[in-house]
Design a protein around this motif. Structure first.
Motif, PDB file in Angstrom:
ATOM      1  N   THR A  74      14.720   2.276   2.303  1.00 43.12           N
ATOM      2  CA  THR A  74      15.791   2.980   3.011  1.00 43.12           C
ATOM      3  C   THR A  74      16.760   3.603   2.011  1.00 43.12           C
ATOM      4  O   THR A  74      17.261   2.898   1.119  1.00 43.12           O
ATOM      5  N   PRO A  75      17.043   4.911   2.118  1.00 43.47           N
ATOM      6  CA  PRO A  75      18.000   5.552   1.203  1.00 43.47           C
ATOM      7  C   PRO A  75      19.373   4.895   1.277  1.00 43.47           C
ATOM      8  O   PRO A  75      19.794   4.412   2.334  1.00 43.47           O
ATOM      9  N   ALA A  76      20.068   4.880   0.142  1.00 47.36           N
ATOM     10  CA  ALA A  76      21.394   4.246   0.059  1.00 47.36           C
ATOM     11  C   ALA A  76      22.356   4.891   1.039  1.00 47.36           C
ATOM     12  O   ALA A  76      22.366   6.116   1.227  1.00 47.36           O
ATOM     13  N   GLY A  77      23.157   4.044   1.710  1.00 46.03           N
ATOM     14  CA  GLY A  77      24.182   4.516   2.619  1.00 46.03           C
ATOM     15  C   GLY A  77      23.719   4.772   4.036  1.00 46.03           C
ATOM     16  O   GLY A  77      24.514   5.201   4.873  1.00 46.03           O
ATOM     17  N   LEU A  78      22.451   4.508   4.346  1.00 49.16           N
ATOM     18  CA  LEU A  78      21.931   4.777   5.684  1.00 49.16           C
ATOM     19  C   LEU A  78      21.658   3.481   6.450  1.00 49.16           C
ATOM     20  O   LEU A  78      21.413   2.435   5.865  1.00 49.16           O
ATOM     21  N   MET A  79      21.699   3.624   7.780  1.00 49.30           N
ATOM     22  CA  MET A  79      21.320   2.540   8.685  1.00 49.30           C
ATOM     23  C   MET A  79      19.872   2.765   9.110  1.00 49.30           C
ATOM     24  O   MET A  79      19.475   3.885   9.423  1.00 49.30           O
ATOM     25  N   VAL A  80      19.074   1.700   9.113  1.00 49.90           N
ATOM     26  CA  VAL A  80      17.688   1.822   9.541  1.00 49.90           C
ATOM     27  C   VAL A  80      17.498   1.044  10.843  1.00 49.90           C
ATOM     28  O   VAL A  80      17.975  -0.084  10.988  1.00 49.90           O
ATOM     29  N   ASN A  81      16.845   1.689  11.802  1.00 48.29           N
ATOM     30  CA  ASN A  81      16.551   1.067  13.095  1.00 48.29           C
ATOM     31  C   ASN A  81      15.039   0.939  13.257  1.00 48.29           C
ATOM     32  O   ASN A  81      14.310   1.913  13.032  1.00 48.29           O
ATOM     33  N   ASN A  84       0.787  -1.231   0.000  1.00 46.92           N
ATOM     34  CA  ASN A  84       0.000   0.000   0.000  1.00 46.92           C
ATOM     35  C   ASN A  84       0.821   1.284   0.000  1.00 46.92           C
ATOM     36  O   ASN A  84       0.395   2.286  -0.588  1.00 46.92           O
ATOM     37  N   GLU A  85       1.973   1.321   0.662  1.00 51.26           N
ATOM     38  CA  GLU A  85       2.724   2.566   0.741  1.00 51.26           C
ATOM     39  C   GLU A  85       3.375   2.900  -0.603  1.00 51.26           C
ATOM     40  O   GLU A  85       3.900   2.020  -1.284  1.00 51.26           O
ATOM     41  N   PRO A  86       3.361   4.179  -0.994  1.00 50.36           N
ATOM     42  CA  PRO A  86       3.953   4.574  -2.293  1.00 50.36           C
ATOM     43  C   PRO A  86       5.474   4.456  -2.277  1.00 50.36           C
ATOM     44  O   PRO A  86       6.107   4.561  -1.224  1.00 50.36           O
ATOM     45  N   LEU A  87       6.048   4.255  -3.433  1.00 50.77           N
ATOM     46  CA  LEU A  87       7.497   4.157  -3.564  1.00 50.77           C
ATOM     47  C   LEU A  87       8.127   5.544  -3.491  1.00 50.77           C
ATOM     48  O   LEU A  87       7.493   6.544  -3.841  1.00 50.77           O
ATOM     49  N   PRO A  88       9.380   5.633  -3.017  1.00 58.21           N
ATOM     50  CA  PRO A  88      10.091   6.927  -3.030  1.00 58.21           C
ATOM     51  C   PRO A  88      10.183   7.465  -4.459  1.00 58.21           C
ATOM     52  O   PRO A  88      10.361   6.708  -5.413  1.00 58.21           O
ATOM     53  N   GLN A  89      10.061   8.788  -4.613  1.00 57.56           N
ATOM     54  CA  GLN A  89      10.021   9.399  -5.942  1.00 57.56           C
ATOM     55  C   GLN A  89      11.401   9.621  -6.538  1.00 57.56           C
ATOM     56  O   GLN A  89      11.554   9.725  -7.752  1.00 57.56           O
ATOM     57  N   GLU A  90      12.431   9.715  -5.711  1.00 57.65           N
ATOM     58  CA  GLU A  90      13.770  10.003  -6.244  1.00 57.65           C
ATOM     59  C   GLU A  90      14.828   9.377  -5.358  1.00 57.65           C
ATOM     60  O   GLU A  90      14.574   9.019  -4.209  1.00 57.65           O
ATOM     61  N   GLY A  91      16.040   9.280  -5.947  1.00 58.91           N
ATOM     62  CA  GLY A  91      17.176   8.766  -5.205  1.00 58.91           C
ATOM     63  C   GLY A  91      17.271   7.244  -5.235  1.00 58.91           C
ATOM     64  O   GLY A  91      16.321   6.545  -5.578  1.00 58.91           O
TER      65      GLY A  91
END
Length: 384
Positions: free
Chosen positions: A27-34, A4-11
Motif C-alpha cells: 500500500t502506498p504511503a499515506g493511503l487507506m486500504v480497504n 509471487n506478486e512483484p514488488l512496487p517499482q517506485e515510491g
C-alpha cells in the motif's frame, strides 16, 4: 500472493502482510486500504458487502494504535451481538452434549469390559447365546473407544489455539489429517458393527422363541459374518466416496447427504427389521403371559413391562423413534431434542446392556456366587 506478486517499482509503501485475519497488499504511503471481510467468517453472508481497513503511514509503516498494535478497523465485519449470544448459547449446549456422551461412553466402557471378562472367564457360560452377548459387548467397547479417540484427535489437531505459523502448519499437516480420518472411519465401522450385533441378537432370540429356520442356533460363524463382516460392505464404499468426492479435513462434515446414506441406510434397515422382530416376539411373550396367569392382574402387567424393558436395549428400538426425523428435516428445538436423546441413549446403552445381560443375569450370578464360595472356602482352609 506474498511470494509471487512483484514488488512496487517506485515510491514509499507499506509491505504486504498477513495478520491472521486478512491478507493485506502493498500500500502506498499515506493511503487507506480497504479489502472485503474475510470469507471464512461463519457469518460472512451477513457481512459480505462490508470491508476491513488499514492505513499506511507517511513513513511507509502500518499505523498503530495507542497500545502499539497495528491499527485495523473491522467494525463492518463483526457479528451482531444478538447473533453472537445465540452462538455462544449453542456452543455451551454442544459442550454439554459432549460432556454427557463422554460420561456415558466412559461408564459403558468400564462396565462392559468387566462384563466381557466375566462371560469369557467362566467355562459354564460358554455357549452360542453368551458368545453373541460377548461380541455385542465388544462392539460397544470398540464404539466407545472409537468415539473417545475421534474426539481426542479432533481436539488435538483441529481445536488448538492458533498462535504462530507452526500451529497452522501442524493443524493442516498430512499426518494430522490422515490420523483424524482413520479415527473417523474406525468410529463409523464400530457404530455399524454395534447395530449388526444387535441384529444378530434379534435373529438368535427369534430363532429360539419362534422359528429355527433362519439361522441354526448351533452355528456361530454366520453371526460373526453378520456382525463384523457386514459393516465392511458399507464402510468401504463410504471411504471411496469420501476420497473421491468430499476429501476435506476430517471427513466429519457431510456436504452431500446422499453419500451419508451409505452409512445411514444399513443402520436404519437393521433397526427397522429389529423393530419388526421385536413386535413379533413381544406378541409371543404377551400370549404366553396371558395363557399362564396365576396371580393378580398388576403382577402380569409388571412381568410384561419387564420383558419389554429387556428387549428394547437388545434390539436398539430407539433408532426407530427418529427414523423419519432425518438430519435434513429436523431444525431448531426438535433437532436439539433428537441430538440429546440419540447421544444419551447411544452412550449409556452399553451400561444398560451390560447390567441386563450380565450383572442381572441369574446364570452369571450363580457362577459368581459359586466362585465366591469356592474362594472363601480356600481362604478359610489356608487360614486354618
Amino acid at each position: 500472493m506474498m511470494k509471487n506478486e512483484p514488488l512496487p517499482q517506485e515510491g514509499l509503501f507499506c509491505n504486504r502482510t498477513f495478520d491472521r485475519y486478512a491478507c493485506w497488499p502493498d500500500t502506498p504511503a499515506g493511503l487507506m486500504v480497504n479489502i472485503s471481510c474475510p470469507f471464512y467468517l461463519p457469518w460472512f453472508e451477513k457481512v459480505s458487502q462490508g470491508s476491513v481497513r488499514r492505513r499506511c503511514g507517511f513513513n511507509g509503516l502500518w499505523e498503530t494504535d495507542g497500545s502499539g498494535n497495528v491499527w485495523r478497523d473491522i467494525s463492518e465485519c463483526e457479528q451482531e451481538k444478538e447473533v453472537a449470544s445465540q452462538e455462544l448459547w449453542l456452543k455451551q449446549l454442544m459442550v454439554g452434549f459432549r460432556t454427557l456422551y463422554t460420561v456415558g461412553y466412559s461408564l459403558s466402557l468400564s462396565t462392559l469390559l468387566l462384563a466381557l471378562i466375566i462371560i469369557l472367564s467362566f467355562r459354564k457360560l460358554h455357549c452360542t447365546r453368551n458368545y453373541i452377548h460377548a461380541n455385542l459387548f465388544l462392539s460397544f467397547i470398540l464404539r466407545a473407544v472409537a468415539v473417545i479417540v475421534k474426539d481426542t484427535m479432533l481436539d488435538r489437531h483441529f481445536g488448538r489455539e492458533i498462535v504462530n505459523d507452526v500451529d497452522v502448519t501442524a493443524m493442516l499437516s498430512h499426518q494430522a489429517t490422515i490420523g483424524c480420518r482413520i479415527a473417523q472411519v474406525m468410529m463409523q465401522y464400530c457404530v455399524l458393527a454395534n447395530h449388526y450385533w444387535f441384529f444378530g441378537e434379534a435373529i438368535y432370540l427369534y430363532s429360539v422363541l419362534i422359528s429355527c429356520v433362519f439361522i441354526d442356533n448351533n452355528k456361530y460363524l454366520p453371526y460373526l459374518c453378520l456382525g463384523w463382516g457386514t459393516p465392511l460392505l458399507f464402510v468401504v464404499p463410504w471411504v471411496v466416496m469420501k476420497v473421491q468426492k468430499e476429501n476435506k479435513e476430517c471427513w466429519a462434515v457431510n456436504e452431500n447427504m446422499n453419500y451419508w446414506w451409505i452409512i445411514r441406510f444399513p443402520v436404519l434397515t437393521a433397526s427397522l427389521i429389529n423393530f419388526l422382530i421385536f413386535m413379533k416376539i413381544l406378541g409371543v411373550i404377551f400370549s404366553k403371559l396371558r395363557a399362564n396367569i396365576q396371580s393378580r392382574y398388576p403382577d402380569y402387567k409388571l412381568r410384561l413391562a419387564k420383558a419389554t424393558l429387556t428387549l428394547i436395549p437388545l434390539f436398539g428400538i430407539h433408532e426407530v423413534i427418529f427414523i423419519f426425523a432425518t438430519d435434513e428435516q429436523t431444525t431448531g428445538v426438535l433437532r436439539y431434542i433428537k441430538v440429546f436423546f440419540t447421544l444419551f441413549i447411544s452412550s449409556f446403552q452399553g451400561l444398560l446392556v451390560s447390567v441386563l445381560y450380565c450383572y442381572a443375569n441369574k446364570e452369571v450370578q450363580t457362577e459368581l456366587m459359586r466362585k465366591f464360595r469356592s474362594w472363601r472356602t480356600e481362604t478359610d482352609i489356608l487360614v486354618q
